[in-house]
Design a protein around this motif. Sequence first.
Motif, PDB file in Angstrom:
ATOM      1  N   ALA A 145     -28.498 -61.657  31.157  1.00 36.64           N
ATOM      2  CA  ALA A 145     -29.626 -60.973  30.509  1.00 36.64           C
ATOM      3  C   ALA A 145     -30.964 -61.506  31.020  1.00 36.64           C
ATOM      4  O   ALA A 145     -31.942 -60.767  31.082  1.00 36.64           O
ATOM      5  CB  ALA A 145     -29.534 -61.148  28.998  1.00 36.64           C
ATOM      6  N   LYS A 146     -30.986 -62.789  31.398  1.00 33.79           N
ATOM      7  CA  LYS A 146     -32.226 -63.371  31.922  1.00 33.79           C
ATOM      8  C   LYS A 146     -32.445 -63.003  33.390  1.00 33.79           C
ATOM      9  O   LYS A 146     -33.477 -63.334  33.963  1.00 33.79           O
ATOM     10  CB  LYS A 146     -32.170 -64.899  31.808  1.00 33.79           C
ATOM     11  N   GLY A 147     -31.456 -62.404  34.001  1.00 29.63           N
ATOM     12  CA  GLY A 147     -31.587 -61.987  35.399  1.00 29.63           C
ATOM     13  C   GLY A 147     -31.159 -63.055  36.392  1.00 29.63           C
ATOM     14  O   GLY A 147     -31.382 -62.924  37.588  1.00 29.63           O
ATOM     15  N   TYR A 148     -30.522 -64.123  35.904  1.00 30.10           N
ATOM     16  CA  TYR A 148     -30.078 -65.194  36.808  1.00 30.10           C
ATOM     17  C   TYR A 148     -28.708 -64.882  37.413  1.00 30.10           C
ATOM     18  O   TYR A 148     -28.357 -65.417  38.458  1.00 30.10           O
ATOM     19  CB  TYR A 148     -29.998 -66.537  36.070  1.00 30.10           C
ATOM     20  N   LEU A 149     -27.951 -64.037  36.711  1.00 30.82           N
ATOM     21  CA  LEU A 149     -26.621 -63.657  37.210  1.00 30.82           C
ATOM     22  C   LEU A 149     -26.514 -62.145  37.226  1.00 30.82           C
ATOM     23  O   LEU A 149     -27.233 -61.458  36.501  1.00 30.82           O
ATOM     24  CB  LEU A 149     -25.520 -64.188  36.278  1.00 30.82           C
ATOM     25  N   GLU A 150     -25.602 -61.675  38.055  1.00 30.98           N
ATOM     26  CA  GLU A 150     -25.260 -60.250  37.968  1.00 30.98           C
ATOM     27  C   GLU A 150     -23.742 -60.136  37.955  1.00 30.98           C
ATOM     28  O   GLU A 150     -23.047 -61.008  38.477  1.00 30.98           O
ATOM     29  CB  GLU A 150     -25.882 -59.450  39.116  1.00 30.98           C
ATOM     30  N   ALA A 201     -37.361 -60.885  19.186  1.00 37.57           N
ATOM     31  CA  ALA A 201     -36.992 -60.325  17.878  1.00 37.57           C
ATOM     32  C   ALA A 201     -35.783 -61.053  17.294  1.00 37.57           C
ATOM     33  O   ALA A 201     -35.685 -61.224  16.079  1.00 37.57           O
ATOM     34  CB  ALA A 201     -36.695 -58.837  18.014  1.00 37.57           C
ATOM     35  N   GLY A 202     -34.882 -61.464  18.155  1.00 40.30           N
ATOM     36  CA  GLY A 202     -33.692 -62.167  17.688  1.00 40.30           C
ATOM     37  C   GLY A 202     -33.991 -63.598  17.286  1.00 40.30           C
ATOM     38  O   GLY A 202     -33.388 -64.139  16.362  1.00 40.30           O
ATOM     39  N   ARG A 203     -34.950 -64.212  18.000  1.00 41.63           N
ATOM     40  CA  ARG A 203     -35.297 -65.596  17.698  1.00 41.63           C
ATOM     41  C   ARG A 203     -36.150 -65.687  16.437  1.00 41.63           C
ATOM     42  O   ARG A 203     -36.107 -66.658  15.720  1.00 41.63           O
ATOM     43  CB  ARG A 203     -36.040 -66.224  18.890  1.00 41.63           C
ATOM     44  N   GLN A 220     -25.189 -66.358  18.397  1.00 42.18           N
ATOM     45  CA  GLN A 220     -26.397 -67.158  18.627  1.00 42.18           C
ATOM     46  C   GLN A 220     -26.987 -66.850  20.004  1.00 42.18           C
ATOM     47  O   GLN A 220     -28.189 -66.654  20.148  1.00 42.18           O
ATOM     48  CB  GLN A 220     -26.037 -68.630  18.511  1.00 42.18           C
ATOM     49  N   SER A 221     -26.087 -66.799  20.980  1.00 37.42           N
ATOM     50  CA  SER A 221     -26.547 -66.550  22.343  1.00 37.42           C
ATOM     51  C   SER A 221     -27.168 -65.155  22.455  1.00 37.42           C
ATOM     52  O   SER A 221     -28.181 -64.963  23.123  1.00 37.42           O
ATOM     53  CB  SER A 221     -25.359 -66.709  23.287  1.00 37.42           C
ATOM     54  N   PHE A 222     -26.563 -64.180  21.775  1.00 37.48           N
ATOM     55  CA  PHE A 222     -27.099 -62.810  21.816  1.00 37.48           C
ATOM     56  C   PHE A 222     -28.487 -62.755  21.186  1.00 37.48           C
ATOM     57  O   PHE A 222     -29.407 -62.150  21.732  1.00 37.48           O
ATOM     58  CB  PHE A 222     -26.150 -61.860  21.080  1.00 37.48           C
ATOM     59  N   CYS A 242     -16.312 -69.958  24.835  1.00 33.67           N
ATOM     60  CA  CYS A 242     -17.774 -70.154  24.767  1.00 33.67           C
ATOM     61  C   CYS A 242     -18.456 -69.938  26.118  1.00 33.67           C
ATOM     62  O   CYS A 242     -19.690 -69.966  26.195  1.00 33.67           O
ATOM     63  CB  CYS A 242     -18.098 -71.548  24.249  1.00 33.67           C
ATOM     64  N   ILE A 243     -17.664 -69.760  27.174  1.00 28.89           N
ATOM     65  CA  ILE A 243     -18.278 -69.568  28.494  1.00 28.89           C
ATOM     66  C   ILE A 243     -18.940 -68.175  28.579  1.00 28.89           C
ATOM     67  O   ILE A 243     -19.945 -67.998  29.268  1.00 28.89           O
ATOM     68  CB  ILE A 243     -17.231 -69.755  29.624  1.00 28.89           C
ATOM     69  N   TYR A 244     -18.374 -67.204  27.861  1.00 30.39           N
ATOM     70  CA  TYR A 244     -18.873 -65.826  27.986  1.00 30.39           C
ATOM     71  C   TYR A 244     -20.286 -65.628  27.423  1.00 30.39           C
ATOM     72  O   TYR A 244     -21.105 -64.985  28.084  1.00 30.39           O
ATOM     73  CB  TYR A 244     -17.855 -64.827  27.409  1.00 30.39           C
ATOM     74  N   PRO A 245     -20.586 -66.170  26.239  1.00 30.83           N
ATOM     75  CA  PRO A 245     -21.975 -66.041  25.780  1.00 30.83           C
ATOM     76  C   PRO A 245     -22.971 -66.659  26.755  1.00 30.83           C
ATOM     77  O   PRO A 245     -24.065 -66.119  26.959  1.00 30.83           O
ATOM     78  CB  PRO A 245     -22.008 -66.779  24.445  1.00 30.83           C
TER      79      PRO A 245
END
Lengths: 121, 229
Positions: free
Chosen positions: A64-69, B80-82, B72-74, A54-57
């Motif tokens: 995706a939010k730009g907090y990590l790269e 659009a996903g929400r 869910q995370s994706f 569950c760490i990967y999601p």
Amino acid sequence: MGIVARKRTNPEFLNGIPELLVLTLLSRRPMHGYDLVQAIRAETAGTLTFGEGCIYPILHQLEAKGYLESKKHQVRARARLVYSVTTRGMGRLQESATRWCQVAQAVRSILGADHGKPVVV
Amino acid sequence: MANLLWFDIVDRRLRARWLPPAYRRRVVQELKDHADEILEACSESVRSTSQSESFLTRRLGDAEHVADCIEQSFRQRHFAGRHPVFTFLLCPIPLSLIIWLTVLAGALLPAIVVTTLGVDFYSPLLMTYVNLIFWLMLNVVPVIIVVFNTWLVLRRVGCWYALLSNGLLILFLGSLCIVSRFPIHEQGGGLIALGMSPRLDLIRMISMVLAAGVFTTVMRLAESRKVTA
């Protein structure tokens, strides 16, 4: 007729903990998923247990939010995606940490009042 | 690589939920690498026996639960996903109609202004302009809207709502038809009267489906060369 209030959860309180932990640990040094899980395990002395998959999601969402790269690096002779905190992520970490301290303080006050003594966490 | 079944379950579940293939590959690869490191770190006895599968499941978590978390995370990443029902069922048709009318009005405005200034609406130059706008509105704008919706579907979400949405959009936009009349104003100026009538246009619908199909193929090819973050 009474007004029906919309029932809302507090996402920062309920869902913000993994984000806070991941950002904090990655702000110390870049890590890949496995190392990160080991770091959480070590730092919390096994108090926080979760399916490691569950760490990967969480990592991907923060990316995706730009907090990590993420960048591909050779780790123990294997190509792994190593994650690090961006400048934006550092700002987010500051915010989340401050909010978490406030929430923790509030909960501590209530628990302390109930038990007639301050709770040592 | 031990525990193939675990990864199969995750992969199959993510595929069933229509997550983009590149993202699916990335996340499954990371999980496999993670499992390899777990096995490397544990004792030889665990690594070599059938216990390794249950050991890995215990460490990585239940495959279906992990797949749920990933999905869910994706989905949570994008509006659009929400809100898939809003984005793919409620929004596209009214929004596409608004876009269509706005573009039409904007494009026709110069012709209307010129006409009110006394220029003959039937002058060859103005007629060519108006005909071009009508052609674009009927043949190009609907295709662009359908392709944009397809992009949203592929990039942001993959779900049955999205497919249905594209189908409805193609039906709706394929049935739009401008009925135009150009009566001459009493004072001599031109006056444009526009109306829309629903009429299924098979050729227009086929062109939209083809464009969406070509776009999807190109996207899939391009996507295989990069990882969706």
